[in-house]
Enzyme design. Structure first.
Site, mmCIF file in Angstrom:
data_model
loop_
_atom_site.group_PDB
_atom_site.id
_atom_site.type_symbol
_atom_site.label_atom_id
_atom_site.label_comp_id
_atom_site.label_asym_id
_atom_site.label_seq_id
_atom_site.Cartn_x
_atom_site.Cartn_y
_atom_site.Cartn_z
ATOM 1 N N LYS A 12 0.859 -1.201 0.000
ATOM 2 C CA LYS A 12 0.000 0.000 0.000
ATOM 3 C C LYS A 12 0.876 1.224 0.000
ATOM 4 O O LYS A 12 1.861 1.296 0.754
ATOM 5 C CB LYS A 12 -0.873 -0.001 1.266
ATOM 6 N N LYS A 69 4.760 2.435 8.399
ATOM 7 C CA LYS A 69 3.566 3.247 8.693
ATOM 8 C C LYS A 69 2.303 2.392 8.794
ATOM 9 O O LYS A 69 1.507 2.544 9.720
ATOM 10 C CB LYS A 69 3.400 4.298 7.587
ATOM 11 N N LYS A 93 5.488 2.001 -2.878
ATOM 12 C CA LYS A 93 5.454 3.404 -3.326
ATOM 13 C C LYS A 93 5.762 3.444 -4.808
ATOM 14 O O LYS A 93 6.502 2.596 -5.315
ATOM 15 C CB LYS A 93 6.509 4.228 -2.574
ATOM 16 N N THR A 126 -5.325 13.132 5.910
ATOM 17 C CA THR A 126 -3.953 13.204 6.431
ATOM 18 C C THR A 126 -3.850 14.372 7.411
ATOM 19 O O THR A 126 -3.309 14.234 8.516
ATOM 20 C CB THR A 126 -2.934 13.349 5.280
ATOM 21 N N GLY A 163 0.134 22.123 0.263
ATOM 22 C CA GLY A 163 -0.563 21.188 -0.619
ATOM 23 C C GLY A 163 -1.718 20.582 0.161
ATOM 24 O O GLY A 163 -2.169 21.139 1.162
ATOM 25 N N ASN A 164 -2.158 19.430 -0.259
ATOM 26 C CA ASN A 164 -3.314 18.791 0.389
ATOM 27 C C ASN A 164 -3.090 18.601 1.886
ATOM 28 O O ASN A 164 -3.963 18.897 2.707
ATOM 29 C CB ASN A 164 -3.577 17.447 -0.309
ATOM 30 N N GLY A 224 -0.687 20.013 4.094
ATOM 31 C CA GLY A 224 -0.466 21.242 4.856
ATOM 32 C C GLY A 224 -1.727 22.081 4.958
ATOM 33 O O GLY A 224 -2.048 22.612 6.031
ATOM 34 N N TYR A 225 -2.460 22.190 3.840
ATOM 35 C CA TYR A 225 -3.653 23.032 3.857
ATOM 36 C C TYR A 225 -4.694 22.503 4.849
ATOM 37 O O TYR A 225 -5.165 23.237 5.716
ATOM 38 C CB TYR A 225 -4.284 23.165 2.462
ATOM 39 N N SER A 248 -7.492 5.680 3.484
ATOM 40 C CA SER A 248 -7.378 4.849 2.275
ATOM 41 C C SER A 248 -7.860 3.430 2.589
ATOM 42 O O SER A 248 -8.545 2.796 1.793
ATOM 43 C CB SER A 248 -5.923 4.768 1.801
HETATM 44 N N1 GLU Z 1 0.877 8.924 0.122
HETATM 45 C C1 GLU Z 1 0.290 8.813 1.419
HETATM 46 C C2 GLU Z 1 1.349 8.397 2.434
HETATM 47 O O1 GLU Z 1 2.522 8.613 2.253
HETATM 48 C C3 GLU Z 1 -0.955 7.936 1.418
HETATM 49 C C4 GLU Z 1 -0.739 6.513 1.030
HETATM 50 C C5 GLU Z 1 -2.024 5.723 0.842
HETATM 51 O O2 GLU Z 1 -3.088 6.232 1.110
HETATM 52 O O3 GLU Z 1 -1.892 4.581 0.426
HETATM 53 O O4 GLU Z 1 1.037 7.916 3.498
#
Ligand code: GLU
Length: 414
Positions: A72, A96, A108, A192, A225-226, A228-229, A353
């Site tokens: 993921k 994470k 990723k 987030t 961005g998404n 921080g905002y 997610s």
């Molecule tokens: N890109 C985000 C992160 O670094 C979300 C990853 C996701 O939702 O799979 O955690």
């Protein structure tokens, strides 16, 4: 392409896993299994540009560890993206997801590209080309991509459309962070930022004896961005004083507090946040302002040995992935700064997610308040287990997070 920053980030992540695993007395082969990625897909993408010429881009999908479930993690479009950075970020996703208590491993993706230099049609073709390249190595129970730096719900909609066309069937749980109209979850866009606020509030509850009252706490947010905002907006609504905000081109500072919604309206009109108030600051200045809480919410390695000594915040909430270098982290935690690590602080995104994935698989949808409530329960539970480990073992939160994650990952490895 300079791969030194990506390499540094990868080495730091791997060194921390090794250090933690050695302390846990894991054997060398087990340590290798937690460090090495299971698959690293690297490819070129050819896109026809608007002028009719073809252009080649480099892309990756790195699938780090699948002990706890499907890989993921997001996909990033950035001019400085290199293989090492994608691998570091995939590694951090494994940690994470384990910290967040999700049934996922880590992955990723990335493309070396400056999306600001592409037209919308070029961006769509590039996104579709990327999805076509990874179609045969992803799936709702294999690897579930999502947005990351410079990728949006709309980009996810192009990617899942391409994926479903190639596959010949619908599979809404294969991508998350989609628009709500095609199976995205309510609350995902803000998740987030919202999760970061829940973690910050839970931490402040624990250390309230040594901090001033919530309402007088000042916050500086780097990155608009998404992540921080929404963090800034929700923190402002919760009564914190957001005194500084910046985007990649500079920032603003007002010691009486800023309204993030008004700053965004200004940015939409003028293209930048600086100029919103009379006090312009640079990104570098934002990091060293006299604030209680510093929130780096943009890119990696922004606090390093060069500026760590000048940081004045008492709490750092890592909303970006890897914003502190290892040297800066060691220096600041020794100084007594409480650092909420990225793998916990920004895990609200991947947590929602997960909720989107569950809803997509079930074909049953929750209201926004149900999603937010579930996010709160899950992220506070994740925080509590890290906090408890950090208190009982007298270790910083980051080390505690890595230990909890490695325990969970290795106990699922047969
Ligand atoms: N890109 C985000 C992160 O670094 C979300 C990853 C996701 O939702 O799979 O955690």
């Amino acid at each position: 392409m300079d791969n030194a920053p990506g390499k540094k980030m990868l080495e730091s992540a791997q060194a921390l896993i090794r250090k933690t695993a050695e302390k846990m007395k894991l054997d060398e082969e087990m340590i290798k299994r937690v460090i090495e990625p299971e698959f690293a897909h690297e490819f070129s993408l050819t896109v026809t540009m608007d002028n009719g010429k073809k252009k080649v881009f480099r892309g990756w999908r790195i699938q780090h560890n699948s002990a706890l479930g499907p890989y993921k993690g997001g996909i990033r479009f950035h001019p400085e993206t290199v293989r090492e950075e994608v691998q570091a970020l995939a590694t951090l996703m494994s940690i994470k997801c384990a910290v967040a208590g999700l049934p996922y491993g880590g992955g990723k993706g990335g493309i070396t590209v400056d999306p600001k230099k592409l037209s919308k049609t070029e961006l769509e073709r590039l996104s579709r080309a990327f999805a076509a390249r990874i179609t045969h190595v992803i799936g709702e129970d294999v690897d579930v991509p999502a947005p990351d730096v410079n990728t949006t719900p709309e980009i996810m909609s192009w990617m899942i459309d391409e994926y479903q066309k190639i596959k010949g069937y619908k599979s809404p749980a294969t991508f998350t962070g989609k628009p709500v109209s095609i199976g995205g979850s309510l609350g995902r866009t803000e998740a987030t930022g919202r999760g970061g606020l829940f973690v910050l509030q839970a931490l402040l509850e624990k250390i309230k004896g040594s901090m001033p009252k919530f309402s007088s706490l000042t916050i500086a947010v780097q990155g608009f961005g998404n992540v921080g905002y929404y963090f800034a907006k929700l923190a402002h609504e919760a009564g914190f004083k957001v005194v500084a905000i910046s985007d990649s081109r500079g920032g603003v500072y007002d010691k009486d507090g800023l309204d993030p919604v008004a700053v965004l309206a200004y940015k939409k009109k003028k293209g930048v946040v600086s100029g919103y108030s009379s006090k312009k600051i640079t990104n570098e200045e934002l990091l060293t302002l006299p604030v209680d809480i510093l929130v780096p919410a943009a890119l990696e390695n922004v606090v390093s040995e060069k500026n760590a000594a000048k940081v004045k915040a008492k709490v750092i909430l890592e909303m970006a992935n890897g914003p502190l270098t290892e040297e800066a982290y060691l220096f600041l935690s020794k100084k007594g700064v409480v650092i909420i690590p990225d793998v916990l602080a920004n895990s609200g995104g991947v947590t929602v997610s997960y909720l989107e994935w569950v809803q997509g698989k079930a074909g049953y949808w929750w209201s926004e308040s149900e999603v937010n409530q579930k996010l709160k329960e899950m992220i506070v539970r994740a925080f509590e287990s890290i906090w408890e480990k950090s208190v009982t073992k007298k270790m910083p939160l980051k080390q505690a997070a890595f230990e909890v994650a490695i325990e969970r990952i290795t106990s699922a490895m047969v």
